[in-house]
Write a protein that holds these residues in place. Structure first.
Motif, PDB file in Angstrom:
ATOM      1  N   GLU A 124      48.498  42.949  52.805  1.00  0.00           N
ATOM      2  CA  GLU A 124      48.284  41.662  52.899  1.00  0.00           C
ATOM      3  C   GLU A 124      46.671  41.998  52.316  1.00  0.00           C
ATOM      4  N   ALA A 125      46.201  43.136  52.816  1.00  0.00           N
ATOM      5  CA  ALA A 125      44.612  43.069  53.023  1.00  0.00           C
ATOM      6  C   ALA A 125      44.408  43.827  51.534  1.00  0.00           C
ATOM      7  N   ILE A 126      45.651  44.783  50.586  1.00  0.00           N
ATOM      8  CA  ILE A 126      45.089  44.580  48.892  1.00  0.00           C
ATOM      9  C   ILE A 126      45.333  43.087  48.354  1.00  0.00           C
ATOM     10  N   VAL A 127      45.878  42.200  48.615  1.00  0.00           N
ATOM     11  CA  VAL A 127      46.319  41.273  47.787  1.00  0.00           C
ATOM     12  C   VAL A 127      45.576  40.613  48.316  1.00  0.00           C
ATOM     13  N   GLU A 128      44.651  40.020  49.173  1.00  0.00           N
ATOM     14  CA  GLU A 128      43.383  39.709  49.659  1.00  0.00           C
ATOM     15  C   GLU A 128      42.549  40.016  49.340  1.00  0.00           C
ATOM     16  N   ARG A 129      42.351  41.107  48.755  1.00  0.00           N
ATOM     17  CA  ARG A 129      40.634  42.152  47.924  1.00  0.00           C
ATOM     18  C   ARG A 129      40.966  41.763  46.532  1.00  0.00           C
TER      19      ARG A 129
ATOM     20  N   PRO B 274      40.420  39.206  35.560  1.00  0.00           N
ATOM     21  CA  PRO B 274      42.018  39.008  34.803  1.00  0.00           C
ATOM     22  C   PRO B 274      43.196  39.767  35.327  1.00  0.00           C
ATOM     23  N   ALA B 275      42.471  41.498  34.896  1.00  0.00           N
ATOM     24  CA  ALA B 275      43.823  42.360  35.536  1.00  0.00           C
ATOM     25  C   ALA B 275      43.977  41.794  36.826  1.00  0.00           C
ATOM     26  N   ALA B 276      43.113  42.066  37.708  1.00  0.00           N
ATOM     27  CA  ALA B 276      43.122  41.846  39.084  1.00  0.00           C
ATOM     28  C   ALA B 276      43.778  40.744  39.839  1.00  0.00           C
ATOM     29  N   ARG B 277      43.771  39.594  39.463  1.00  0.00           N
ATOM     30  CA  ARG B 277      44.239  38.105  39.589  1.00  0.00           C
ATOM     31  C   ARG B 277      45.542  38.401  38.951  1.00  0.00           C
ATOM     32  N   GLU B 278      46.118  39.293  36.944  1.00  0.00           N
ATOM     33  CA  GLU B 278      47.649  39.936  37.220  1.00  0.00           C
ATOM     34  C   GLU B 278      48.352  40.542  38.582  1.00  0.00           C
ATOM     35  N   ALA B 279      47.115  41.077  39.219  1.00  0.00           N
ATOM     36  CA  ALA B 279      47.720  42.001  39.837  1.00  0.00           C
ATOM     37  C   ALA B 279      48.521  41.545  40.749  1.00  0.00           C
ATOM     38  N   VAL B 280      47.766  40.831  41.322  1.00  0.00           N
ATOM     39  CA  VAL B 280      48.892  39.935  42.467  1.00  0.00           C
ATOM     40  C   VAL B 280      49.239  39.241  42.383  1.00  0.00           C
ATOM     41  N   ARG B 281      49.480  38.508  40.945  1.00  0.00           N
ATOM     42  CA  ARG B 281      50.816  37.703  40.550  1.00  0.00           C
ATOM     43  C   ARG B 281      51.928  38.694  40.709  1.00  0.00           C
ATOM     44  N   THR B 282      52.118  40.454  40.509  1.00  0.00           N
ATOM     45  CA  THR B 282      52.782  41.205  39.763  1.00  0.00           C
ATOM     46  C   THR B 282      53.053  41.204  41.910  1.00  0.00           C
TER      47      THR B 282
ATOM     48  N   ARG C 149      38.746  51.446  37.106  1.00  0.00           N
ATOM     49  CA  ARG C 149      38.925  51.869  37.940  1.00  0.00           C
ATOM     50  C   ARG C 149      38.223  51.751  38.975  1.00  0.00           C
ATOM     51  N   GLU C 150      37.134  50.450  39.012  1.00  0.00           N
ATOM     52  CA  GLU C 150      36.066  50.791  39.679  1.00  0.00           C
ATOM     53  C   GLU C 150      36.856  49.411  41.119  1.00  0.00           C
ATOM     54  N   TRP C 151      37.204  47.943  40.216  1.00  0.00           N
ATOM     55  CA  TRP C 151      38.137  47.166  41.239  1.00  0.00           C
ATOM     56  C   TRP C 151      39.546  47.503  41.482  1.00  0.00           C
ATOM     57  N   ILE C 152      40.337  48.681  41.294  1.00  0.00           N
ATOM     58  CA  ILE C 152      41.292  49.526  41.536  1.00  0.00           C
ATOM     59  C   ILE C 152      40.958  50.387  42.713  1.00  0.00           C
ATOM     60  N   ASP C 153      40.518  50.698  42.701  1.00  0.00           N
ATOM     61  CA  ASP C 153      39.695  51.541  43.944  1.00  0.00           C
ATOM     62  C   ASP C 153      39.482  50.549  45.337  1.00  0.00           C
ATOM     63  N   ASP C 154      38.527  49.771  44.688  1.00  0.00           N
ATOM     64  CA  ASP C 154      37.427  49.111  46.124  1.00  0.00           C
ATOM     65  C   ASP C 154      39.200  48.147  46.728  1.00  0.00           C
ATOM     66  N   CYS C 155      40.256  47.396  45.625  1.00  0.00           N
ATOM     67  CA  CYS C 155      40.522  46.960  46.827  1.00  0.00           C
ATOM     68  C   CYS C 155      42.723  47.601  47.318  1.00  0.00           C
ATOM     69  N   TYR C 156      42.147  48.631  46.488  1.00  0.00           N
ATOM     70  CA  TYR C 156      43.574  49.574  47.704  1.00  0.00           C
ATOM     71  C   TYR C 156      43.401  50.276  48.218  1.00  0.00           C
TER      72      TYR C 156
END
Length: 357
Positions: free
Chosen positions: A238-243, A250-258, A225-232
């Motif tokens: 584009e800003a979400i992808v950058e965050r 690793p899960a956040a980086r995987e979300a970028v690829r997704t 939740r911590e990184w999801i809430d921050d990034c989204y």
């Protein structure tokens, strides 16, 4: 036609009426005929005093429902004029609203795969049960489409950035995440489902579920939740992808690829839809917006190409147009929210309460 060939099986057992989605070879994907059959059954059972609870399940071992029949939508968008798909969605979205306002307990067994339209016929219900086998997703951006069937309403009410994450990435979630995001209410182990169904025939729904409900097994979802809430919180995709790319997880980086594998147009329209949901209020108003967006998608190249790549040819290599997020303009996004010439979905004032509860 034998019972095994009927796309929807209807029966009663004691105080409960049962809907069984019965296209197991297609993972019970919904077509227009199935939507009409379910709606007619709900209408009849609403007036039947002998029916106190309605239960929906899916035939076969794989899941409740894999969504709408997107092959038919693909063919209509590619070769037809879109009217068949628009008519299907018109009745499907009205069914979603009916389920949400149904006056009797509507028990959805969300066992196995529950995607897209499967979420629409389950997660709007009053008693939503997940199991250790549940895999729940709104994966529309991967086929050049946008979450519908009230999906943007449901995900718009999820805590923090979780709903936006699920809407954009199409990630499959299990029981604990479904409960945390408000897509489900109870966890019942799948081996207990037959006994639960027996009890629903004899007991009020709440009492029957309480007999079998157990604490949900926890996964790493809460910790994300911590990184999801921050990034989204980003204002644009584009800003979400950058965050996400700046995070160490690793899960956040995987979300970028997704995200970068999805339709750029679908991502931007989905984010715009999610942000607009905040001001719409009721499910019915959100469904009206989703209908506009869905009909607009019929005239895009990405819907046809996405279904081709993911479902028909299965090469998993869609050629999106536009190809990048930067190439999708505000005008490209805005046209999805304008009348398309199709019949508009409009709920009456009686059907469209202003409260969001």
């Amino acid at each position: 036609m034998t019972d095994s060939e009927e796309p929807v099986l209807l029966r009663t057992a004691g105080r409960a009426a049962h809907i069984v989605l019965n296209r197991p070879r297609a993972l019970n994907a919904l077509n227009h005929a199935m939507v009409r059959l379910v709606d007619e059954a709900l209408s009849a059972w609403e007036r039947d005093p002998a029916v106190e609870t309605v239960v929906i399940t899916g035939a076969g071992e794989r899941g409740l429902c894999a969504g709408g029949d997107i092959r038919a939508v693909h063919d209509d968008a590619r070769d037809g004029d879109g009217t068949a798909s628009a008519a299907f969605w018109y009745d499907e979205y009205r069914l979603n609203a009916r389920i949400a306002r149904y006056p009797k307990p509507y028990v959805a067994l969300m066992d196995g795969i529950v995607m897209g339209g499967g979420v629409g016929v389950s997660a709007h219900g009053s008693v939503r049960i997940v199991t250790e086998r549940s895999r729940v997703a709104m994966p529309e951006t991967g086929i050049g489409f946008v979450p519908d069937v009230g999906g943007t309403y449901l995900l718009g009410r999820a805590p923090g950035g979780t709903g936006t994450h699920l809407a954009l990435t199409g990630e499959y979630i299990g029981a604990d995440a479904a409960l945390a995001c408000g897509l489900a209410d109870h966890f019942v182990p799948s081996p207990s489902l037959p006994a639960l169904l027996d009890d629903l025939a004899a007991l009020p729904a709440a009492e029957a579920v309480a007999r079998h409900e157990q604490p949900v097994p926890r996964t790493e979802w809460t910790a994300r939740r911590e990184w999801i809430d921050d990034c989204y919180r980003g204002a644009t995709v584009e800003a979400i992808v950058e965050r996400l790319a700046a995070r160490p997880e690793p899960a956040a980086r995987e979300a970028v690829r997704t995200l970068l594998s999805k339709s750029p147009t679908a991502l931007k329209v989905t984010l715009a839809s999610m942000r607009r949901v905040r001001d719409l209020g009721s499910l019915e108003r959100v469904l009206e917006q989703e209908y506009l967006v869905s009909c607009a998608a019929l005239s895009t190249a990405d819907l046809v190409e996405g279904v081709r790549a993911q479902v028909i040819d299965k090469d998993r290599r869609p050629n999106w147009s536009p190809a990048t997020l930067g190439d999708v303009t505000e005008k490209d996004v805005e046209r999805f929210f304008e009348p398309s010439g199709m019949r508009e979905l409009r709920f009456s004032a009686e059907d469209r309460p202003t409260a969001t509860g």
